[in-house]
Enzyme design. Structure first.
Site, mmCIF file in Angstrom:
data_model
loop_
_atom_site.group_PDB
_atom_site.id
_atom_site.type_symbol
_atom_site.label_atom_id
_atom_site.label_comp_id
_atom_site.label_asym_id
_atom_site.label_seq_id
_atom_site.Cartn_x
_atom_site.Cartn_y
_atom_site.Cartn_z
ATOM 1 C CB THR A 187 23.912 -0.116 19.669
ATOM 2 O OG1 THR A 187 24.166 -0.122 18.267
ATOM 3 C CG2 THR A 187 24.540 1.102 20.287
ATOM 4 C CD GLU A 332 24.093 4.537 18.366
ATOM 5 O OE1 GLU A 332 23.564 4.607 19.503
ATOM 6 O OE2 GLU A 332 23.734 3.717 17.507
ATOM 7 C CE LYS A 440 5.351 4.714 10.742
ATOM 8 N NZ LYS A 440 6.336 3.659 10.972
ATOM 9 C CD1 TRP A 445 2.845 7.759 12.376
ATOM 10 C CD2 TRP A 445 4.308 9.202 13.263
ATOM 11 N NE1 TRP A 445 3.866 7.901 11.489
ATOM 12 C CE2 TRP A 445 4.791 8.781 12.002
ATOM 13 C CE3 TRP A 445 5.064 10.094 14.009
ATOM 14 C CZ2 TRP A 445 5.997 9.235 11.479
ATOM 15 C CZ3 TRP A 445 6.271 10.546 13.488
ATOM 16 C CH2 TRP A 445 6.720 10.125 12.241
HETATM 17 P P1 AMP Z 1 20.701 2.437 23.974
HETATM 18 O O1 AMP Z 1 21.703 2.861 22.969
HETATM 19 O O2 AMP Z 1 20.555 0.961 24.082
HETATM 20 O O3 AMP Z 1 20.910 3.066 25.303
HETATM 21 O O4 AMP Z 1 19.270 2.924 23.480
HETATM 22 C C1 AMP Z 1 19.017 4.267 23.149
HETATM 23 C C2 AMP Z 1 17.558 4.489 22.937
HETATM 24 O O5 AMP Z 1 16.838 4.322 24.169
HETATM 25 C C3 AMP Z 1 17.214 5.882 22.491
HETATM 26 O O6 AMP Z 1 17.425 6.060 21.105
HETATM 27 C C4 AMP Z 1 15.748 5.982 22.884
HETATM 28 O O7 AMP Z 1 14.906 5.340 21.936
HETATM 29 C C5 AMP Z 1 15.701 5.186 24.167
HETATM 30 N N1 AMP Z 1 15.778 6.094 25.324
HETATM 31 C C6 AMP Z 1 16.861 6.451 26.024
HETATM 32 N N2 AMP Z 1 16.520 7.283 27.036
HETATM 33 C C7 AMP Z 1 15.186 7.471 26.957
HETATM 34 C C8 AMP Z 1 14.230 8.232 27.707
HETATM 35 N N3 AMP Z 1 14.564 8.953 28.771
HETATM 36 N N4 AMP Z 1 12.935 8.172 27.298
HETATM 37 C C9 AMP Z 1 12.561 7.442 26.234
HETATM 38 N N5 AMP Z 1 13.415 6.703 25.508
HETATM 39 C C10 AMP Z 1 14.707 6.715 25.851
#
Ligand code: AMP
Length: 542
Positions: A187, A332, A440, A445
């Site tokens: 990531t 993760e 913020k 928030w």
């Molecule tokens: P990644 O590991 O690159 O897929 O990123 C994961 C992050 O993407 C999560 O911790 C969220 O912040 C964001 N994320 C994933 N799915 C969604 C969703 N349906 N709505 C809003 N944020 C999301």
């Protein structure tokens, strides 16, 4: 008292079973790949298994042993998928590299992983050269192509088709501990170096069982699945496993993800199901609107990775008859963890209410646990209003990062997602923001996602992004960046008037900046980190 164990077979949950099952029981279900030049090639699960076994032979001949990392650098296609199963099924670890990251990052990641062998798309030869130079453990490079399509390179390399050609495809698959590492995906952390999530066979197996459920992806033998999610993005959201497990026809679109290319493929192949991030669907929607076309077979899509704006969900459902299910997760979490499929109660409510629920990130998959906590770690109620850090636990959740000793679990085994959310009484989780993206203002928030979702409902707005900028009195104030829809001009006063009354006064952006393009990151999501850099010197209007 002595323990009493069940008298059932201890057959290991390893991912080779998925392709074996697909090849044996759905052997002639097609796998369609499209190359960069538009050429379509076809194989089926039986054919793919044979190719994948030849890959296993070739890997073993190259000295690859269980636990060794084998990297791929490429788009979605059948050779990539054969490389995937060929690697995992002999106990080696499939490391999917993301070609859209910066070359420095990719080299750092491959070196950190200690990749021994690289399978790369021929169009990415320059990147491969960079890895050959900078990754000391890298011994062999294979290009995912036929010999006649080999790129001109100054290092020893071989074409995939030639590399496997002499091998009979007799390697033994499986037969090892289900807890062994299966896949590795980094990531791109916002601070510090990227971190490696190391999936096990068991976690991927269990994740596939979850993904296959009707309220999740619900893939069946009757579906034709278009895998838009790149194979390098978090296990391809599990579709690479779920499709052969279910016997679904699989369509792999290659590098071209624009609206027109995807639409053509959907229509040509009779695609019924797909999964991708919101920006991909926005591109497809613009294409449909611009051309007046419609879908003849597509009926369900999973949108995740970022929040799909309600306007996007409505457009797909109301104008094009495609059901939208939102999914939330992260690298993760394998990644699927929540989905927004409607409950019986929600279906009994008004359509507006149903859309409101679909626009939430959804309800937890079986086998996982949530916890919502405030900054002091106190549990918050599931009342839909209390917003706090979201923690998660379960057999498909990371317990640490590869070659990194930093503990990531709390005393009860929960992983901190870094997302800020609410959970309501019906179990619907809603992300307020990524903790780092929240604005913020005066100690309160402001949810960037909520403002973006509303702004995207304006017909002249293609993409919207909210970032916080420093403010002398309020610490931070939100500004809204807008990428106009093609052929449209968006206007600041007009966009602000559109938002007026829909959000609290103090949430109203202090400025609306119209930009040519909002940058997208390596997995197709809006790149807020880059936007914050671009607007570092920005001054709010007086
Ligand atoms: P990644 O590991 O690159 O897929 O990123 C994961 C992050 O993407 C999560 O911790 C969220 O912040 C964001 N994320 C994933 N799915 C969604 C969703 N349906 N709505 C809003 N944020 C999301």
């Amino acid at each position: 008292m002595p323990e009493l164990f069940g008298l059932m077979q201890d057959s290991a949950l390893t991912v080779d079973r998925f392709l074996n099952h697909g090849a044996t029981w759905h052997g002639d279900r097609e796998i369609v790949s499209r190359d960069a030049d538009g050429t379509i090639t076809r194989t089926d699960y039986r054919g793919l298994r044979h190719t994948a076994r030849q890959v296993s032979d070739a890997l073993l001949a190259a000295g690859i042993e269980p636990g060794d990392r084998v990297a791929t650098l490429g788009w979605n296609g059948a050779r990539h998928m054969a490389a995937w199963y060929g690697t995992t099924n002999i106990g080696a670890v499939l490391h999917t590299l993301n070609p859209r990251l910066f070359p420095d990052q990719i080299a750092w990641i491959a070196a950190h992983a200690g990749d021994r062998l690289l399978l790369a798309d021929p169009a990415l030869a320059a990147l491969a050269a960079r890895l050959v130079r900078d990754v000391p453990t890298l011994e062999t490079v294979v290009f995912l192509c036929a010999p006649e399509d080999m790129p001109a390179v100054e290092f020893p390399a071989i074409a995939f088709d030639e590399w496997i050609a002499a091998h009979p495809g007799t390697a033994t698959w499986g037969g090892f501990d289900e807890r062994l590492a299966c896949g590795l995906c980094y990531t791109s952390g916002t601070t510090g170096n990227p971190k490696g999530v190391l999936y096990s066979h068991r976690s991927n197996y269990l994740h596939t069982m979850m993904a296959l459920q009707a309220d999740a992806m619900g893939l069946t033998q009757r579906e034709t699945a278009l895998l838009v999610v790149p194979m390098y993005h978090a296990n391809a959201w599990g579709v690479v496993y779920a499709a052969p497990a279910a016997g679904a026809k699989l369509v792999l679109p290659g590098v071209r993800m624009d609206g027109e290319s995807l639409y053509e493929l959907i229509e040509q192949e009779g695609v019924t199901f797909s999964a991708a991030v919101p920006t991909v669907w926005q591109g497809l929607l613009q294409y449909l609107r611009g051309t007046g076309r419609a879908f003849s077979t597509l009926h369900r899509v999973v949108i995740g990775g970022a929040a799909p704006p309600p306007a996007l969900i409505r457009a797909f459902q109301d104008d094009y008859g495609v059901e939208v299910v939102q999914g939330w997760g992260m690298t993760e979490t394998s990644p699927l963890a929540t989905l927004s499929s409607p409950t019986a109660d929600v279906l009994a409510q008004s359509y507006d209410e149903q859309i409101r629920r679909k626009a939430m990130q959804g309800r937890l998959q079986v086998g996982l646990d949530f916890r919502l906590v405030d900054d002091a770690g106190n549990a918050l109620p599931y009342d839909g209003a209390s917003s706090g850090r979201l923690l998660i636990r379960g057999a498909t959740i990371a317990s640490g990062y590869y070659r990194d000793d930093t503990p990531v679990l709390d005393a009860d085994g929960f992983f901190d997602t870094g997302d800020v959310s609410t959970i309501d009484a019906e179990g619907y989780m809603q992300i307020t923001d990524r903790a780092k993206d929240i604005v913020k203002s005066g100690g309160e928030w402001i949810s960037s996602i909520e403002i973006e979702n509303l702004a995207t409902g304006h017909p002249a707005v293609a993409l919207a992004a909210v970032i916080g900028v420093p403010h002398p009195k309020w610490d931070e104030r939100p500004i809204l960046l807008v990428q106009p829809a093609p052929g449209q001009t968006a206007d600041k006063a007009d966009v602000l008037a559109f938002l007026d009354g829909k959000i609290a006064r103090w949430w109203m952006p202090d400025d609306v900046v119209i930009v040519d393009a909002i940058p997208l990151g390596a997995t197709g999501k809006i790149d807020k980190k880059l936007l914050r850099q671009q607007f570092a010197g920005y001054r709010l209007p007086e």
